[in-house]
Enzyme design. Structure first.
Site, mmCIF file in Angstrom:
data_model
loop_
_atom_site.group_PDB
_atom_site.id
_atom_site.type_symbol
_atom_site.label_atom_id
_atom_site.label_comp_id
_atom_site.label_asym_id
_atom_site.label_seq_id
_atom_site.Cartn_x
_atom_site.Cartn_y
_atom_site.Cartn_z
ATOM 1 C CB SER A 1 0.389 2.288 10.536
ATOM 2 O OG SER A 1 -0.397 2.124 11.706
ATOM 3 C CB THR B 1 -3.402 -2.757 8.218
ATOM 4 O OG1 THR B 1 -2.522 -2.466 7.155
ATOM 5 C CG2 THR B 1 -4.837 -2.696 7.739
ATOM 6 C CB THR C 1 -3.315 0.308 5.717
ATOM 7 O OG1 THR C 1 -1.956 0.339 6.141
ATOM 8 C CG2 THR C 1 -3.332 0.053 4.221
ATOM 9 N NE ARG D 1 3.119 -1.936 -0.668
ATOM 10 C CZ ARG D 1 2.461 -2.264 0.444
ATOM 11 N NH1 ARG D 1 1.607 -1.412 0.964
ATOM 12 N NH2 ARG D 1 2.655 -3.415 1.031
ATOM 13 C CB VAL D 2 -1.943 -1.073 -4.214
ATOM 14 C CG1 VAL D 2 -3.177 -1.610 -3.484
ATOM 15 C CG2 VAL D 2 -2.256 0.278 -4.853
ATOM 16 N N GLY D 3 -0.827 -2.417 -1.327
ATOM 17 C CA GLY D 3 -0.606 -3.678 -0.619
ATOM 18 C C GLY D 3 -1.845 -4.558 -0.646
ATOM 19 C CG ASP D 4 -2.418 -6.892 2.834
ATOM 20 O OD1 ASP D 4 -1.768 -5.826 2.929
ATOM 21 O OD2 ASP D 4 -2.818 -7.530 3.822
ATOM 22 C CB THR E 1 -2.076 -6.359 9.921
ATOM 23 O OG1 THR E 1 -1.147 -5.287 10.086
ATOM 24 C CG2 THR E 1 -1.916 -7.330 11.080
ATOM 25 N N GLY E 2 0.483 -6.600 8.044
ATOM 26 C CA GLY E 2 1.887 -6.967 7.874
ATOM 27 C C GLY E 2 2.324 -6.755 6.435
ATOM 28 N N GLY F 1 2.099 -6.761 3.020
ATOM 29 C CA GLY F 1 1.012 -6.931 2.067
ATOM 30 C C GLY F 1 1.399 -7.741 0.852
HETATM 31 N N1 ASP Z 1 -0.640 -4.825 5.099
HETATM 32 C C1 ASP Z 1 -0.380 -3.435 4.918
HETATM 33 C C2 ASP Z 1 0.212 -3.206 3.569
HETATM 34 O O1 ASP Z 1 0.985 -4.036 3.127
HETATM 35 C C3 ASP Z 1 0.547 -2.888 5.925
HETATM 36 C C4 ASP Z 1 0.098 -3.049 7.333
HETATM 37 O O2 ASP Z 1 -0.393 -4.056 7.769
HETATM 38 O O3 ASP Z 1 0.215 -2.080 8.038
HETATM 39 O O4 ASP Z 1 -0.047 -2.190 2.990
#
Ligand code: ASP
Length: 321
Positions: free
Chosen positions: A80, A179, A197, A207-210, A230-231, A233
């Site tokens: 991950s 992450t 991450t 795609r971009v997360g948090d 984490t989780g 995003g």
């Molecule tokens: N928060 C991350 C994302 O959404 C994913 C993760 O926590 O692994 O990209």
């Protein structure tokens, strides 16, 4: 005032001094603070071991979090983060990372970075060697190459196999997200945060997360504390999660109360979030820690005074998501 001048002021200030910042805030700098590193998930144990070593010999919090998460980035068994991370829907590994210095509140981040094994190190370069905060995609890759980073294939055979299985419609259980986010306080009492991450597995390309977004995946203000997420995003972004946690601490909530309030806000916005594992980890500038997740399963690696522990995190809902 240049960033290095802040540091000079800090170095001269001595034990228990307050370091002034351009925004008028004062960051307390305690010499001989006991270093602490906290990070997300069980891969945080490896991160912390490296980071704590840096802190124990007097290294800075920024160096510690960068080195710590770099250990996880290069580990192909972590699917991950970094090298070995699961790819996007087209089989391409796209990485996101950010780093934030709690003294200067300087930030650097990269998103959708391809072919570079250590996105957090590129993020640090964005922070120190560019006038910008966030570089994305091909621009981020070219910036990395121009700063000496080597292009490599990041898709391991194992990750490729899982991607092919997913593409063929095979039902499988994979770690689609996890992450590594890390927070540290160094001997000088200064703080930093980093996260890195490969994002959600099989994500839509681009795609971009948090994680690389300041205030969402991480935030660190040495006057108050820091937070990493984490989780899911997308959900963290909708509530500016890490910023929210730090601001709640600023208003007097404990780190534990702050992370719980942020998770509850996420669940209040959409009850379905209760079943999706998202988590926050907060570190206050005095070393107090808070962590919690929406649903069970989150773990936190905590290292202080030469001891490394893996802690089960409390969840807001009891049923596993
Ligand atoms: N928060 C991350 C994302 O959404 C994913 C993760 O926590 O692994 O990209």
């Amino acid at each position: 005032m240049e960033r290095r001048d802040f540091l000079k002021v800090g170095a001269l200030a001595g034990a228990g001094a307050l370091v002034g910042r351009l925004d008028g805030a004062s960051v307390s700098r305690q010499v001989n603070t006991k270093p602490i590193v906290v990070s997300t998930w069980n891969h945080g144990m490896k991160c912390n071991q490296g980071a704590l070593q840096i802190l124990q010999v007097g290294g800075t919090a920024v160096d510690a979090v960068e080195l710590g998460v770099s250990i996880v980035e290069k580990d192909p068994t972590t699917t991950s983060v970094g090298y070995g991370g699961l790819p996007n829907a087209e089989g391409v590994v796209q990485l996101d990372a950010a780093i934030m210095d709690g003294l200067s509140m300087e930030v650097g981040s990269v998103a959708g970075l391809e072919k570079i094994k250590h996105p957090v190190q590129v993020a640090r370069k964005v922070m120190t060697d560019s006038p910008h905060v966030l570089l994305v995609g091909d621009g981020a890759r070219r910036f990395a190459v121009s700063h000496g980073f080597k292009e490599e294939n990041l898709l391991t055979e194992g990750a490729k196999k899982q991607w092919l299985a997913w593409k063929s419609g095979k039902k499988m259980k994979v770690d689609t997200h996890d992450t590594i986010g890390a927070l540290a306080i160094d001997r000088g009492g200064l703080m930093a945060a980093a996260c890195t991450t490969s994002g959600l597995a099989w994500k839509i390309p681009g795609r971009v997360g948090d994680s690389p977004i300041v205030g969402a995946g991480l935030y660190c203000d040495g006057e108050v504390g820091g937070c990493v997420a984490t989780g899911y995003g997308e959900e963290v972004l909708k509530i500016c999660g890490s910023f929210l946690v730090v601001e709640l601490m600023r208003q007097g909530r404990s780190p534990q109360e702050a992370v719980e309030a942020a998770l509850d806000r996420m669940i209040k916005r959409d009850a379905a979030n209760a079943g999706k594992l998202t988590a926050f980890l907060a570190l206050r500038s005095d070393g107090a820690v808070g962590h919690a997740s929406t649903s069970p399963g989150f773990q936190v690696a905590m290292s202080r005074e030469g001891k490394h522990d893996l802690l089960e995190s409390p969840s807001r809902v009891k049923k596993k998501g």
